[in-house]
Motif scaffolding. Sequence first.
Motif, short mmCIF file in Angstrom:
data_model
loop_
_atom_site.label_atom_id
_atom_site.label_comp_id
_atom_site.label_asym_id
_atom_site.label_seq_id
_atom_site.Cartn_x
_atom_site.Cartn_y
_atom_site.Cartn_z
N GLU A 491 0.83 -1.20 0.00
CA GLU A 491 0.00 0.00 0.00
C GLU A 491 0.88 1.26 0.00
OE1 GLU A 491 -3.28 1.42 -0.76
OE2 GLU A 491 -3.44 -0.68 -0.15
N ALA A 492 1.94 1.24 0.80
CA ALA A 492 2.82 2.41 0.89
C ALA A 492 3.51 2.68 -0.44
CB ALA A 492 3.86 2.20 1.99
N GLN A 493 3.80 1.62 -1.20
CA GLN A 493 4.48 1.81 -2.48
C GLN A 493 3.49 2.08 -3.62
OE1 GLN A 493 7.63 2.39 -2.51
NE2 GLN A 493 7.63 1.89 -0.34
N SER A 494 2.22 1.78 -3.41
CA SER A 494 1.24 1.92 -4.50
C SER A 494 1.15 3.37 -4.98
CB SER A 494 -0.13 1.42 -4.04
OG SER A 494 -0.63 2.32 -3.05
N ASP A 495 1.31 4.32 -4.06
CA ASP A 495 1.29 5.72 -4.49
C ASP A 495 2.62 6.40 -4.12
OD1 ASP A 495 0.92 5.64 -1.81
OD2 ASP A 495 -0.80 6.99 -1.75
N THR A 496 3.68 5.59 -4.05
CA THR A 496 5.03 6.07 -3.72
C THR A 496 4.98 7.03 -2.52
OG1 THR A 496 5.34 6.05 -6.12
CG2 THR A 496 7.19 6.77 -4.81
N GLY A 497 4.41 6.53 -1.43
CA GLY A 497 4.35 7.35 -0.21
C GLY A 497 5.72 7.61 0.34
N ILE A 498 6.68 6.79 -0.04
CA ILE A 498 8.06 6.95 0.40
C ILE A 498 8.93 6.33 -0.68
CG2 ILE A 498 8.14 4.75 1.67
CD1 ILE A 498 9.60 6.43 3.91
N VAL A 499 10.15 6.84 -0.86
CA VAL A 499 11.02 6.32 -1.91
C VAL A 499 12.17 5.53 -1.26
CG1 VAL A 499 12.49 6.91 -3.87
CG2 VAL A 499 10.47 8.29 -3.38
N PRO A 500 12.09 4.20 -1.22
CA PRO A 500 13.18 3.42 -0.65
C PRO A 500 14.38 3.47 -1.60
CG PRO A 500 11.18 2.09 -0.92
CD PRO A 500 10.99 3.34 -1.71
N ILE A 501 15.58 3.64 -1.05
CA ILE A 501 16.78 3.66 -1.90
C ILE A 501 17.53 2.34 -1.78
CG2 ILE A 501 18.96 4.86 -2.43
CD1 ILE A 501 16.51 6.58 -2.91
N HIS A 502 18.02 2.04 -0.58
CA HIS A 502 18.68 0.73 -0.42
C HIS A 502 18.70 0.32 1.04
CE1 HIS A 502 22.47 3.42 -0.32
NE2 HIS A 502 22.25 3.07 0.91
N TYR A 503 19.08 -0.95 1.25
CA TYR A 503 19.33 -1.45 2.60
C TYR A 503 20.84 -1.43 2.80
CZ TYR A 503 14.83 -3.38 1.26
OH TYR A 503 13.57 -3.52 0.77
N GLU A 504 21.26 -0.94 3.96
CA GLU A 504 22.70 -0.92 4.23
C GLU A 504 23.21 -2.33 4.49
OE1 GLU A 504 23.57 1.57 7.56
OE2 GLU A 504 23.28 3.44 6.44
N LYS A 505 24.40 -2.60 3.96
CA LYS A 505 25.10 -3.82 4.33
C LYS A 505 26.17 -3.39 5.32
CE LYS A 505 25.21 -7.27 0.67
NZ LYS A 505 26.01 -7.66 -0.50
N THR A 506 26.11 -3.93 6.53
CA THR A 506 27.04 -3.48 7.56
C THR A 506 28.35 -4.27 7.47
OG1 THR A 506 25.06 -3.56 8.88
CG2 THR A 506 27.07 -2.80 9.97
N PRO A 507 29.48 -3.57 7.38
CA PRO A 507 30.75 -4.29 7.37
C PRO A 507 31.43 -4.30 8.75
CG PRO A 507 31.04 -2.08 6.48
CD PRO A 507 29.63 -2.17 7.01
N TRP A 508 32.18 -5.34 9.01
CA TRP A 508 33.08 -5.39 10.16
C TRP A 508 34.44 -5.85 9.63
CZ3 TRP A 508 27.97 -6.93 10.52
CH2 TRP A 508 27.20 -6.39 11.55
N ALA A 509 35.51 -5.31 10.17
CA ALA A 509 36.85 -5.74 9.73
C ALA A 509 37.61 -6.26 10.92
CB ALA A 509 37.59 -4.59 9.07
N MET A 510 38.42 -7.29 10.70
CA MET A 510 39.11 -7.92 11.82
C MET A 510 40.37 -8.60 11.34
SD MET A 510 36.17 -10.74 11.88
CE MET A 510 35.10 -9.56 11.09
#
Lengths: 533, 301, 322
Positions: A491-510
């Motif tokens: 429903e939220a996307q049917s009239d573009t109530g919000i524009v999703p861009i991306h999901y973050e991919k969280t990095p960790w370094a070790m």
Amino acid sequence: MQHGLIATTALVTGLLVAAPASAADLKIGLAAEPSALDPHYHNLIPNNSMFTHLFDSLVEQDANQHLIPGLASSWKAIDPLTWEFKLRKDAAFHDGTPFTAKDAVFSLCRVPKVPNSPSAFTIYMKAVAAVETPDDHTLILKTATPYPMLPTDMSTLGILPAKSGKVAGPIVFKKTGCEGIEAYPSTEDINAGKVPGTGPFVFKEFVKGDRIVFTRNPNFWGAKSAWDTVTFKPIPADGPRVAALLAGDVDFIENPPSQDLPKLRKDAKLRVVDGLSNRTIYVALDSADAPTPGIKLPKNPLHDARVRKALSLAIDRKAIRAKIMGGQSEPAGQIISTGLYGYNPALKPDSFDPKGAKKLLAEAGYPNGFEIVLGSPNDRYMNDEKIAQAIAQYWTRAGVKTRVDATTKSVFFSRRGKREFSAYLAGWGAGTGEASSPLKSLVACRKPEIGYGTTNYTNYCNPKLDATLTEALATIDDKKREGLLQQALAEAQSDTGIVPIHYEKTPWAMKKSLTYTPRVDQYTVAMEVKPAK
Amino acid sequence: MSATASPSPVAVETPLHRLARKFAANRVALGGLIVFAAIALVAIAAPLAAPQNPYDLASLDIMDGSLEPGTPNADGRPYLLGTDEQGRDMLSAILYGLRISIGVGVGSTVLALSIGLAMGLFAAYSGGWRDTLVMRLVDLQLGFPPILIALILLAILGRGVDKVIIALVAVQWAYYARTVRGSALVERRKEYIEAARCLALPYTRIVFGHLMPNCLPPLIVVATMQVAHAIALEATLSFLGVGVPVTEPSLGMLIANGFDFMMSGKYWVSFFPGITLLVTVVSINLVGDHLRDILNPRLQK
Amino acid sequence: MGYVLNRLIQGLTVIAAMAGLVFVGVYAIGNPVDMLISPEADQAEIDATIARLGLDKPLLEQFLNFVSGVLHGDFGTSFIYNEPAVRLILDRFPATLELAVSAVLIAILVGIPLGVIAGLIPDKPAGRSIMAVSILGFSLPTFWVGMMLIMIFSVWLGWLPSTGRGETVELFGIPVSFLTASGLKHLLLPAINLALFKTSLVIRLARAGTREVVGQDYIKFARAKGLPESRVILVHLLKNMMIPVVTVLGLEFGSVVAFAVVTETVFAWPGMGRLLISSIVQLDRPVIVAYLMLTVLLFVIVNFVVDLLYALLDPRVRRKGA
């Protein structure tokens, strides 16, 4: 040296020995320092991830934010208004006191009673109307209306020992304030390590601004940690944090900046682990049927759903992923990350279609576009202001001349609150790990008195969405609720109530000798850091 | 030391002329001046000299982002200094950034100098409680570390080139006021001022026509050094996150942005702006340093 | 007595004026509740938080509360840490002080010898090189140098740790790090970084001082008397040249402490500069206000003492000031 040894030991014994005989120390570089160790003080990612080392909750969230047993070994809804939690019998606080239902009630009572809490956990206690303890290892929670989120809410609240307060007689839970408790431990007491928890680590030291040190809890009821000592060092600046890892001053860091990842990945001495997070980066567009501050037109073009769709089509999400995010993102077509509860597989990210965007703009009566200001923070989300600049490029090329107004987060959030932006870039982490969290806060009609639309600064209001969401939030049946949430997302996307861009991919370094299980909630916890096989 | 002193100055030479002649005698300082003049010229001509307008988003393409120096663009012309992650040509960004940095440095200095000059002359010439008031204000201002004042001011005002200039003026004016007052007090007692007073010349004419020109030389030294200082301070403020807006980066902002790329091997994003900043500031300091040497009378024996 | 009273009143006026300015200024920055509260919070929770922080009261009332608090020695409680702001700052003060003192010591130990050499042989290559280096020191932004130091000495050479403070031990009840090996190692890079700017300054002052002193008659006389050059330099020259250097450094100490903001950010040094920056970022108003008020207070006290000393030494000032 030490870690090489650990790695070898682990290799030889095939990880049969959880804790190597030699002292195993782990040093972790944090991007943000927690403001306290008190689990009820400040509802914020750095605090929430830190307290889990010391304190357990009744229910825990695993790396994918699925609910797993914590101090409660099982739970179920006896009827739509009554939940029964069976408590673990083998758990004890660090001072040896066994954990019982009394401690759980004491902790729930404390949640609304933390003085000067900057961001309280009271919202997670709102549904609880009554608490009963039929025996030492059973906890009954009652709600006023059917409330399926109760176990999730319980997973956010750490459990303290009743002994740490002043308890006079039996504790009686009252929504307005519990009876039988004269005093609660203060946040300061907890920061000073005076209050034991039941968690996998024991407090050793908390030097604000410099370090937090924990040691292993040898009597932990669950899987024991591989580390004798864990030291957390806050190093907020990105470059120096990476430098500290390269120099060997720390063994593990969170949030290495995405632009450094290619080099870190190539480094034979290091390992980079990443995982999809629950955070959606989105653009919110003011859909008011009235003039809007960022666009100098008598009418607000964003009121027209076609214009909103056009602005979404104009963005090349794959290019942003490749060029700005260094691959650390996944293009989004809805406001909950792939695979989380409520995710709707039918909603695909808008594909890059500049021609379609221009066509829609022309249809809506803006063949020559218009001018717009895109607000953005510059120190809150991964590459936030860089993403905003890229989006501005795309919009400008589609004819909508865009200026980026990027400011530090404190200024950004204040100005957003004052509704100074017609369009802004921000992010939402679904703390509960399911879709009702972003739906309720971002796109539901703004009704702050019931907690709807608390972060909806765009006048977007879709009654059908609200009705579906409200129904979902009162449906105990998991399967049925998931279907309703999926429907609300569509429903939220049917009239573009919000524009999703991306999901973050969280990095960790070790260091190469370590591994980490990436967490969807972006938490950095020592329990998940393990010697590599 | 004294052996190298030039033949005695001619009486008709104005202080500024004398200054220019002595200045030109030192090759290093002259070199500094020439380099700075060249840099300033390029900065002013940036819209003509730069291959790209880095502020025009329509001309950027993130598909051209993070290219190494020398990579050719769509038209076959190479990006001489590479591009940043937005596909912004670094050479153009540096030229425009230079413009902002020098603009901020010179702009804030000129403004601060004017205010300081007016306040200093006012204090020295009127004396009494007015003098005390101004000088107390100056003391108060100088008692606080400039970076602290600028930091707080900008936290309140927000980002922006104009706001950075305001903050820099606020931390600088007091230096000039103090310097001007010092030299004005000395000049005021000299005969020519007495003479002007006896002629009953108007107040403004005495102050601006006679007092001011003779207070200028030491001010020029302070101002030169302050331009360099202001440019460096602006860079630091931008690094701390309270400087110019990210979409219109100054040199300092470019370096601070490049700071993120330090460990990534994409050296060009911060290296070239860093070198440009260094050359600019050093050239100004060389000029100022030499000016100070010639103007210090005690070294002229 | 009248003079002392006069200066005392002046000082108090400054403090009062600054308190008003600082308070109003800092309270113009953003809305802390937007920063602090969980974005999922409902209106009741938001209102409760606003009331808890006392932000629902009019500005004037908040200011009067603040003033009455200050008169009782209470500069407010941090929004973020729920601890007295002054204690937060004072907890971090030793770390900053240690860094600043080390930097000034480095500046003196390195700057004076170089400056004297440059002053004695101003036209030889060595003298010119020293001046060139000092110009570089003036021109390089501190944050950039800091990062370079980390790259070279921590990442490439691996000689020194990159961030943090290392082990501390208590000295007269104050935690210091320079007495432990790990602490000293951690201290070195940030101290050098912070010292850079002041070293250039000391070189210049020492050079100028040397050139002036060398021209004086007593040095010529000492040389003519056949005193060894080392003695001339060590005793006569240094003694006379140190006064301006020490005076300027004393005056500049405050700016070293303030500039530690940058070094502390780069090296994750747990000092009060970093606390200030993070308080600005998180809109922890009480901490910002307390930091600034402590600075004002310190400034006024130092000036007051200096004025008193001058007055004691020079009776003319007393008459003029009264």
